[in-house]
Structures are given as C-alpha cells and as structure tokens.
Scaffold this active site. Structure first.
Site: not given
Ligand code: FMN
Length: 390
Positions: A208, A277, A287, A321, A335, A339
């Site tokens: 990301n 995720d 490959k 975060f 969250k 969590k």
C-alpha cells in the site's frame, strides 16, 4: 514550540559557514531567539549582515566595541543565553577553548558562560584526526561540551572523508531534543510504521501507499521525550535517530513476530503501520507467466495484529490507527471496542493533506470517553499529541 529559548550561536571561520546560515534560518522559523557572535576570521568568509538578517538578531564581532552602552558585553551575552551552539567549530577555536584562551569576543564569552554548549565540528579530515585536535576535543568532552559529530563525505578541499559539518536539519534536531520535556524516561514504547508486503510471486507483490512518515515521527518524538523506543518498520526510505532500535520487516507475520519479541517488557504499543489486510492463498515460487486469459488470485485475510495485541495487552497502553474513507467515527469506535485498544487515531484518507505520504495529518483521537478533533498539523506535532496520551 517550547517557550522562547535564547540560543547563542558562535560562528567561526570554517568553510561550512554557509550551512550555518540555514541552521539560523531554521531556528528562527521554530521560534527560538538568537544572538550571534562571529570571529573576525568568520566575517571574512560571510558578512555579519547575512546572519543579522537571517537570524533577526544582534551579531557581535568586536570585543572592544560595545555599542555605546555600559554593559560588559561578553559577560552579559553569556548570561542571556539558554544554550550555546558553536557552528562551524574550527580546530583553532576548539584549541583555544580547550586551553582557556580568551583573546576575542567569542572565546571570552564562552569562558564566562556556564550553561550547555553544542559544538558542530567541521574541518579537513587530517586536521580532524590530528592528535592536537583529538586531544582538544577530548578535553572539551570531559568538560561537558556536547559534540555534534561531523559526517563522512566530500569536503571543500576536494577530498572524501570525515569532517563535513552535520546537516542543518540534524543540528536543529539536536537543539530541539535538548529543550524537549523528558516525560517518557523509563517507558518502553514500540512503534510500528510503514507498509507490509505480501508476495504474489518472486517479482510481484501486494502493498500500500504508506510512507512510514507518521510512525517515524512518533518514534522520533518518543525518543526525544526520553523513552526507550523500538521501531518495527516495513520498507521505508526514511532515516531514524541512532538511539532508536529499528527492526526491518516485510510481511505481516514478521511484523507480528517482531512486536511479540519486544512486547513483554513494553509499556506502550503504537500501531501506525499499514499492514496488508490480505495475502494470496498460494504464493507462486516461480514467476507467473503472462497469458491471454484472466488470472484469478485468491486472497485470504491476514491476522489482525492490532486485535491480537489488544486482547493480550494487560496493563500496557495500546494505540491503533484507522485510515478510513467513510464513516470515520463509527468505524473507529467499532475498532476501539472489538480490538480492545485504548485509543484509535482516526484519519479520513480522502481529506487533502492528511493520510499517506504527506508531512501533515488531520486526525481525531478516539477513546471510550471522548473524541478529540485535532486541526491539520505537521505529523511531528500529531506525534506529540499522541504521546501526551501516555
Ligand atoms: C577558505 C577557508 C576555509 C577554511 N575552512 C576551515 C574549516 O572548515 N575548519 C577549520 O578548522 N578551519 C578552516 N579554515 C582555517 C581557519 O579559518 C583558521 O584556522 C582561522 O584562524 C580560524 O579562526 P577562528 O577560529 O577564530 O574563526 C579555513 C580557512 C579558509 C581560508
């Protein structure tokens, strides 16, 4: 900033003097008040007017011209300063200070000065390694002078070696660190930063846009405030202070294992990393060859690391975060509860100047009891707001 602190900048005649103009400019922007003394030799390299203008302050050069007032100048300047920085510090001035010589305004003032002094040394490698300089530096170190080491690199004398003045940003960071309140001494803080990478095959991967800037800013600020800091970082181009233990990771699994190894005696875990995720169910060893038909990759969820450590946190403080593009508060509150973490730092990544790869962020600090809505700030400022929670 940390109140109005007055720094006495002592400028001597090293060729790196031009970089000290940048140091002065940066210190002014940060809100420090400056007063400058230049040696006579230094004024031959750069006009005092440059420092006067950039430093927005008095520049003193002459021992025997006191501006028509009754004060004994070198004694009064010494009293006014909260900190002194000698930059660039020549071999000559270092030698004089080591021997208590007071033959100009700069050396006389420093003989009368009783608080801390940083010395940003800069000279040709042979001058630096000369036993006379080495001995003088050691004498000053024993007396409590704080040396900002020179760097290895290309020197003005067309050689490569040690002796380059530290970069202006490094010098300013040292000064900031000196004035920052040390309220996290005795705390061990683990910070995660950057992206993780999940391989598809030997040449392709899922990742990301995280640059690591937020996590690195938190690690640096925690270190500046006296904490023992472990930074667990995915791939990032950023640098971090030497005193911070940095553990490089790539995958989610490595991220979890590295935190686990440090978690036992930690007081705080701040998860600013952006872990993937998902990962591909079956990573190809070869490959994957190009074909005409579609390629379907089956993605399976990665373990939720924040949740894992939230559940076993005990007395530790765990801060996560949430980068969201919609329903920011609702999702963050969920969250927080699911969590079992103490705070969620929520940012809407669709907002301008917030989120990935920028120097600023606009966050809400969400806990069970309240939501603190912070304005757009530098990531270093957000970092300190988060650390205030500890
Ligand atoms: C162009 C030039 C560059 C110099 N660069 C340095 C230097 O980087 N470091 C150093 O210790 N001396 C350097 N010197 C030598 C000092 O300027 C010299 O020792 C001088 O006497 C230092 O005076 P001060 O310590 O009173 O400023 C340089 C001299 C010249 C002419």
């Amino acid at each position: 900033m940390m109140g109005k602190k007055r720094i006495l900048i002592c400028v001597t005649a090293g060729i790196a003097i031009y970089k000290v103009v940048d140091v002065v400019s940066r210190l002014v922007k940060k809100g420090y008040e400056l007063e400058i003394i230049m040696t006579e030799a230094a004024t031959k390299l750069i006009s005092p007017l440059v420092f006067e203008t950039m430093g927005n302050c008095l520049v003193h050069t002459d021992m025997f011209h006191n501006g028509h007032h009754y004060e004994v100048e070198h004694i009064e300047i010494a009293k006014r300063a909260d900190l002194c920085l000698i930059a660039p510090a020549t071999a000559n001035t270092i030698a004089k200070l080591a021997n208590g010589v007071a033959d100009n305004l700069l050396t006389s003032t420093l003989l009368a000065y009783t608080k801390d002094t940083f010395v940003a040394i800069a000279m040709n490698t042979n001058m630096l390694n000369n036993i006379a300089t080495v001995n003088n530096v050691n004498i000053l170190k024993k007396r409590g002078f704080k040396f900002i080491n020179s760097n290895v690199g290309y020197l003005a004398c067309n050689t490569y070696g040690d002796g380059r003045l530290a970069e202006p940003i490094e010098i300013v960071e040292e000064i900031d660190r000196y004035f920052i309140k040390k309220d996290l001494i005795g705390k061990k803080v683990i910070v995660t930063a950057g992206p993780t990478i999940e391989r598809i095959d030997p040449v392709r991967y899922i990742t990301n846009d995280s640059s690591g800037k937020m996590g690195y800013a938190i690690a640096e600020s925690a270190y500046n405030r006296g904490a023992e800091v472990v930074l667990v970082s995915g791939p990032s181009k950023l640098n971090i202070s030497e005193g911070i233990k940095k553990i490089d990771i790539t995958t989610n699994n490595e991220l979890k294992k590295s935190i686990e190894n440090e978690f036992n005696n930690a007081d705080v875990l701040i998860m600013a990393a952006a872990p993937c995720d998902f990962r591909v169910k079956e990573q190809s060893k070869e490959k994957i060859k190009r074909k005409e038909e579609n390629l379907l990759l089956e993605l399976i969820p990665n373990e939720d690391i924040l949740s894992y450590f939230g559940k076993i946190k005990g007395k530790r403080l765990v801060i996560g975060f949430a980068a969201e593009s919609n329903n920011l508060i609702e999702n963050s509150k969920r969250k927080l509860e699911n969590k079992n973490v103490d705070y969620i730092i929520a940012n809407n990544i669709t907002e301008k100047d917030a989120g990935f790869n920028v120097d600023t962020n606009k966050v809400k600090i969400i806990s069970k009891d309240e939501i603190i809505d912070l304005p757009l700030m530098l990531k270093s400022e957000v970092a300190n707001k988060i650390l205030d929670l500890i």
